[in-house]
Scaffold this motif. Sequence first.
Motif, short mmCIF file in Angstrom:
data_model
loop_
_atom_site.label_atom_id
_atom_site.label_comp_id
_atom_site.label_asym_id
_atom_site.label_seq_id
_atom_site.Cartn_x
_atom_site.Cartn_y
_atom_site.Cartn_z
N LEU A 151 0.82 -1.21 0.00
CA LEU A 151 0.00 0.00 0.00
C LEU A 151 0.85 1.26 0.00
O LEU A 151 0.43 2.30 -0.49
N SER A 152 2.05 1.16 0.53
CA SER A 152 2.95 2.31 0.53
C SER A 152 3.34 2.71 -0.89
O SER A 152 3.67 3.86 -1.15
N MET A 153 3.27 1.76 -1.81
CA MET A 153 3.61 2.05 -3.21
C MET A 153 2.57 2.95 -3.87
O MET A 153 2.79 3.45 -4.97
N LEU A 154 1.45 3.17 -3.21
CA LEU A 154 0.44 4.08 -3.76
C LEU A 154 0.98 5.50 -3.88
O LEU A 154 0.48 6.28 -4.69
N MET A 155 1.99 5.84 -3.10
CA MET A 155 2.60 7.16 -3.23
C MET A 155 3.17 7.33 -4.63
O MET A 155 2.94 8.35 -5.30
N ALA A 156 3.90 6.33 -5.10
CA ALA A 156 4.48 6.40 -6.42
C ALA A 156 3.41 6.40 -7.51
O ALA A 156 3.50 7.15 -8.49
N VAL A 157 2.38 5.58 -7.32
CA VAL A 157 1.30 5.52 -8.30
C VAL A 157 0.59 6.87 -8.38
O VAL A 157 0.31 7.38 -9.47
N GLY A 158 0.30 7.46 -7.24
CA GLY A 158 -0.35 8.77 -7.22
C GLY A 158 0.51 9.84 -7.87
O GLY A 158 0.00 10.71 -8.59
N PHE A 159 1.81 9.78 -7.65
CA PHE A 159 2.71 10.74 -8.27
C PHE A 159 2.69 10.61 -9.79
O PHE A 159 2.65 11.61 -10.51
N LEU A 160 2.68 9.38 -10.28
CA LEU A 160 2.64 9.15 -11.72
C LEU A 160 1.32 9.59 -12.33
O LEU A 160 1.29 10.18 -13.42
N VAL A 161 0.21 9.33 -11.64
CA VAL A 161 -1.10 9.75 -12.15
C VAL A 161 -1.18 11.27 -12.21
O VAL A 161 -1.65 11.85 -13.20
N ALA A 162 -0.72 11.93 -11.17
CA ALA A 162 -0.73 13.40 -11.17
C ALA A 162 0.20 13.95 -12.26
O ALA A 162 -0.14 14.93 -12.93
N GLY A 163 1.33 13.32 -12.46
CA GLY A 163 2.24 13.74 -13.52
C GLY A 163 1.61 13.59 -14.90
O GLY A 163 1.78 14.44 -15.77
N ALA A 164 0.86 12.50 -15.09
CA ALA A 164 0.16 12.31 -16.36
C ALA A 164 -0.89 13.40 -16.56
O ALA A 164 -1.09 13.89 -17.68
N GLY A 165 -1.55 13.81 -15.48
CA GLY A 165 -2.53 14.89 -15.57
C GLY A 165 -1.88 16.22 -15.94
O GLY A 165 -2.43 16.99 -16.72
N VAL A 166 -0.71 16.47 -15.38
CA VAL A 166 0.01 17.70 -15.71
C VAL A 166 0.41 17.69 -17.18
O VAL A 166 0.24 18.70 -17.89
N LEU A 167 0.92 16.57 -17.66
CA LEU A 167 1.30 16.48 -19.08
C LEU A 167 0.09 16.64 -19.99
O LEU A 167 0.18 17.27 -21.05
N ARG A 168 -1.04 16.09 -19.58
CA ARG A 168 -2.26 16.25 -20.38
C ARG A 168 -2.72 17.71 -20.41
O ARG A 168 -3.17 18.21 -21.44
N SER A 169 -2.60 18.39 -19.29
CA SER A 169 -2.97 19.81 -19.23
C SER A 169 -2.05 20.64 -20.13
O SER A 169 -2.50 21.55 -20.82
N VAL A 170 -0.76 20.31 -20.09
CA VAL A 170 0.20 21.04 -20.92
C VAL A 170 -0.12 20.82 -22.40
O VAL A 170 -0.11 21.76 -23.19
N ALA A 171 -0.42 19.58 -22.77
CA ALA A 171 -0.73 19.28 -24.16
C ALA A 171 -1.99 20.02 -24.60
O ALA A 171 -2.06 20.56 -25.72
#
Length: 83
Positions: A52-72
């Motif tokens: 469950l601690s790995m959810l930090m990394a998953v959340g970071f990646l999901v938020a990063g994907a959202g930022v890249l989508r916003s930039v695009a």
Amino acid sequence: MPDKTQSNSAVPGDRLIRAGAIVFFIGAVATLVTVAPLFLGAKPFPTYMFGLSMLMAVGFLVAGAGVLRSVAAGRRQARGAVR
């Protein structure tokens, strides 16, 4: 020429960023709960808690994907305004 976008308008990556932040927060809480017994001298939690601690990394990646989508989306909008 004034900007016609409203400050509260939804950008395509907003939901991904919010979802990523929530998942990251859940992972951070799971990490704190998992590490606490090590400092308190208590019995360690089961192995799945470390997963469950790995959810930090998953959340970071999901938020990063959202930022890249916003930039695009912003770049597409800017290109459309130039033409």
